[in-house]
Write an enzyme that holds these catalytic residues in place. Structure first.
Site, short mmCIF file in Angstrom:
data_model
loop_
_atom_site.label_atom_id
_atom_site.label_comp_id
_atom_site.label_asym_id
_atom_site.label_seq_id
_atom_site.Cartn_x
_atom_site.Cartn_y
_atom_site.Cartn_z
N HIS A 103 0.84 -1.21 0.00
CA HIS A 103 0.00 0.00 0.00
C HIS A 103 0.86 1.23 0.00
CE1 HIS A 103 -3.74 -1.86 0.66
NE2 HIS A 103 -4.31 -0.77 1.01
N LYS A 139 -13.16 7.17 4.76
CA LYS A 139 -13.17 8.22 3.74
C LYS A 139 -14.59 8.54 3.29
CE LYS A 139 -11.32 7.47 -0.41
NZ LYS A 139 -12.27 7.87 -1.48
#
Length: 878
Positions: A140, A545
């Protein structure tokens, strides 16, 4: 107030002096004086001195273009050296009167509490040995530091340890000092920014290096500690082949949004892992063969090796030969398809059995003290890492599977799978899963995208099942998402029950997770395709998010409760896989507290979690640090299994519902509904520039669009750089204030004191607010944001101040982290080095956005160094 330990201060000071000497040698004393002026100005400005702030700004404004990069590098490098000193301080030699670290004592203390609570010693031993904890290493990569530099930093740590002896001779101390000076100079003269993005294979090799240099040593040490603690606490030993801790990986398997991870990359990474495992075991076997020179052996061992004067060496020689054959074959297979040679190790029992035979023989012949040395360590590694080092997960977006099936159904003239409703999809999928005929004709020519999906499934079919973990479906929302993958795997020749795992990661999908799994478990034939457990992944990054951290955290909690209840009703064992990030905005935080705050019944002896990016280095980069963190995982999972927290009171649930509703409205009012927000975000932060940073193999965006198109990592990374830290707290300030204004302050206090879930969330919120800095965020606005957008920045900073006030009121403190003064001082010390980097970064962003053509290269390099420096100073990125 307890200050930072004097020994840590001394180490930081010494490394800073050595860095200064190195800089002086390259750039001269006048340049070093400028850096010192900047540092002192930043320190004075932090104390409220207007003169200091003026001096800081004047010195930075007076820098020549060619001085920007070395100044940025100086502050970045200092923060990296401070991190090294801090990390070493956690594991440094204890003085005789010093207490042991909490991490070393946590398991024994827990076993004592569990015995006092009525758990039988035998049950505790069995439960601990039977734990299934799997840490999934992911790239990531917010890992900003290059591997080259990480190796130099590890060498600096080794010299700090060598220096930490009171009985050193003056000459020995001087030699260590010289080595430290050399290493600091090597780090300074090494470019800290990668010139090209790493490939997925590079990322996988980075993960293997963490195992080779740290976890390979840490794992047997941890299990030796567990064995000793168990013996003292329960009178029982940890079984030889117990593997309560295991490791998996997404590096080379996670293709979600990353077109660079192809079927051939996955095949290559699987072979590299196998090569690395064989190579590591060969080193172990060479050492064991040197040690095990004994003649006396059990009849069982002698029956295997015949009349040998050194029977242990004879048996190990056979194993060594098979490991060599395995290593050579994987090396050849990396160059092209090669059938497995005779003697290649295929099953873990072929590795474990000869080692176990040696161990049993030594014990039987009165040489247990020898058996329980390096041989036992090797056995523990074989049980944990196996022949394949890590189990590789495969991850892909549900939309890619649906698109592939649409193409197939259209080719077969059955209609478009994409346009079918859920009922029609399930009927088709169930019929095909039960059919004996293939779905695809031999001459079918798919598009490139569909061919890649099918090639991935064929790569899975060709790999040994033990080398693979789970097939994770991101953006899963319906039962058909799971059956679609099962059908594609079946069609590609996968004839074993691979775990197919839905990942619920938006607010709506989390709310729908229970009903989705309920439907799935009642489908005809589904249960027979399960491999014992039903694994479900909970997404932390994208849900935060989507909805903000408060609303997402409550949705994750409720989803887990529902999944536990449904699996219990259907008598199916549940494994929850937690997709946490390194930062609070992506579900990060101290693992021990996080595990103990899970819903009751959700851990149950099993725990799977991602370990991401830069957090892998901070938590597992050094063997001693890795041991501490692995101890914490073992203790937390055992405690959450046998002493789970109580279910929340009805009043707490109702309060969380109200908080989540208010927080969602407040979060989306800013992030989704404000028409200026996206433009402000792109201008006030380095978000656009981060896309050019050669961090990982994966693009920063999924597709064109607003904030929703951004991956969770650059979204967090950008706000971290400006110190607004918006994603980690936005929504909390409004929700908590509304509750207090409704007269619910006492209820919030009760929840904080009595409910681990809420306590942990408030603690993480407080930590992130302590790292946030409205004054720094304002500097970015003043330098980068046009006048018409600045009121939005002011409003966001006001919300940050409101969040701080509410948390201080809730915790009854006058200062954030007043209860953790060492952490607070650590942040304060770093600010003197971070502030110049922030000021430089804002200036460099302004210049680079005006710049065109070749002249921009130097600016961009300096800018990327400031990004790396801020990440190092705050100890996290995305």
């Amino acid at each position: 107030m307890p200050e930072i330990d004097a020994r840590l201060r001394e180490d930081v000071h010494q490394l800073g002096e050595l860095l200064g000497d190195t800089i002086r040698e390259q750039y001269g004393p006048r340049f070093l004086d400028k850096i010192e002026l900047i540092r002192k100005g930043a320190k004075a400005a932090r104390r409220g001195s207007a003169e200091g702030a003026q001096q800081l700004t004047a010195t930075l404004d007076g820098l020549e273009e060619d001085e920007l990069l070395p100044v940025a590098r100086a502050f970045n490098q200092f923060l990296n050296l401070a991190n090294i000193a801090e990390q070493y301080h956690r594991i440094r030699r204890r003085r005789p009167n010093e207490p042991e670290p909490f991490e070393n004592l946590v398991l024994e203390e827990l076993l004592g509490r569990l015995k006092d609570a009525g758990h039988a010693p035998g049950q505790l031993a069995r439960q601990l040995a039977g734990l299934e904890i799997e840490l999934v290493l992911t790239a990531h990569p917010t890992e900003v530091a290059r591997r080259t530099l990480i190796q130099k930093y590890d060498a600096i740590t080794a010299q700090l340890a060598a220096k930490d002896h009171a009985d050193l001779l003056p000459e020995e101390r001087s030699r260590i000092q010289q080595r430290l000076q050399r290493l600091v100079a090597e780090a300074w003269h090494t470019d800290e920014i990668r010139k090209v993005r790493p490939t997925p294979v590079d990322e996988a090799k980075w993960g293997f290096a963490v195992i080779e240099h740290s976890l390979w040593q840490a794992l047997p040490n941890v299990l030796r500690h567990v064995d000793e603690v168990l013996l003292r606490s329960t009178g029982e030993r940890l079984p030889l082949t117990a593997a309560p801790l295991r490791f998996a990986s997404w590096m080379g398997g996670d293709r979600d949004g990353n077109p660079n991870v192809t079927a051939s990359v996955t095949r290559e990474v699987l072979l590299l892992a196998r090569w690395m495992a064989a190579d590591l075991y060969l080193r172990d076997i060479d050492r064991l063969a040197a040690e095990l020179s004994m003649q006396q052996a059990s009849p069982q061992l002698l029956a295997r090796v015949g009349d040998s004067a050194e029977p242990y060496r004879a048996l190990l020689k056979q194993l060594r030969e098979r490991l060599r054959v395995t290593r050579n074959w994987t090396h050849q297979a990396l160059a092209g398809e090669v059938p497995a040679a005779e003697g290649v190790l295929e099953h873990n029992r072929d590795l474990v059995e000869p080692l176990q035979l040696c161990h049993e023989s030594l014990h039987a012949c009165g040489m247990g003290v020898i058996a329980d040395g390096a041989l036992l360590d090797c056995l523990r590694r074989a049980a944990t890492f196996g022949l394949f080092l890590v189990r590789l997960d495969v991850r892909q977006d549900s939309a890619r599977h649906a698109a592939a099936l649409s193409e197939i159904t259209e080719y077969l003239e059955l209609g478009s799978y994409d346009e079918w409703d859920e009922k029609t999809r399930l009927e088709f999928l169930l019929e095909e899963l039960n059919s004996r005929r293939p779905l695809l004709p031999a001459h079918y020519q798919p598009s490139a995208d569909t061919a890649e999906v099918l090639a991935t499934c064929r790569a899975i079919a060709a790999a040994p099942p033990a080398s693979l973990g789970s097939y994770v479906i991101s953006m899963a929302g319906q039962p058909s998402d799971v059956l679609a993958v099962q059908l594609l795997l079946k069609e590609s020749g996968v004839d074993w029950p691979m775990r197919v795992v839905p990942l619920f990661e938006t607010l709506d999908d989390l709310d729908n997770a229970g009903p989705c799994m309920e439907r799935l478990l009642t489908l005809p034939g589904y249960r027979s395709r399960l491999s014992g457990v039903q694994e479900v992944m909970i997404g932390y990054s994208d849900s935060a998010k989507d909805a903000g951290t408060l609303t997402a955290a409550w949705a994750q909690y409720r989803a887990q409760e529902k999944l536990v209840e449904i699996c219990r009703q259907h008598e199916v064992e549940l494994l929850l896989f937690h997709g946490r990030g390194g930062t609070v905005g992506r579900g990060g935080g101290p693992a021990h507290a996080a595990i103990l705050s899970q819903p009751p019944g959700s851990v149950a002896g099993r725990f799977r979690v991602t370990e991401q990016g830069e957090m892998i280095r901070f938590k597992f980069g050094l063997p001693d640090i890795a041991e501490q963190n692995l101890n914490l995982y073992l203790a937390a999972v055992l405690e959450a299994t046998l002493m789970p927290p109580p279910a929340p009171e009805p009043a707490w649930r109702a309060q969380m519902d109200r908080l989540a509703k208010d927080a969602l409205l407040a979060y989306r009012r800013v992030v989704r509904d404000d028409p200026q927000f996206v433009e402000y975000f792109r201008l006030a932060t380095p978000e656009q520039e981060l896309g050019r940073l050669p961090l990982g193999s994966r693009p920063a965006k999924r597709r064109e669009g607003g904030v929703e198109s951004l991956r969770a990592i650059p979204w967090i990374f950008a706000w971290t750089q400006t110190r607004l830290m918006l994603p980690a707290w936005l929504g909390w300030e409004t929700a908590l204030l509304n509750a207090i204004e409704r007269g619910e302050g006492a209820l919030l206090g009760q929840m904080r004191e009595q409910w681990p879930f809420f306590t942990t969330r408030i603690d993480m919120l407080e930590m992130v607010l302590a790292k946030a800095d409205a004054d720094i965020a304002r500097l970015y606005d003043e330098r980068l944001v046009p006048l018409e957008l600045r009121p939005l920045g002011r409003r966001l900073r006001d919300l940050l101040s409101q969040a701080v006030r509410v948390v201080l009121g809730l915790t009854g403190q006058s200062l954030l982290l007043a209860h953790a003064s060492e952490t607070r001082e650590s942040i304060s010390v770093r600010n003197s080095y971070l502030d110049p980097l922030h000021l430089l970064q804002a200036e460099l962003l302004a210049r680079s956005r005006r710049c065109r053509g070749d002249a921009c290269g130097g600016l961009e390099q300096a800018l990327l160094v400031t990004v790396a420096g801020v990440a190092a100073g705050l100890r996290n990125t995305g």
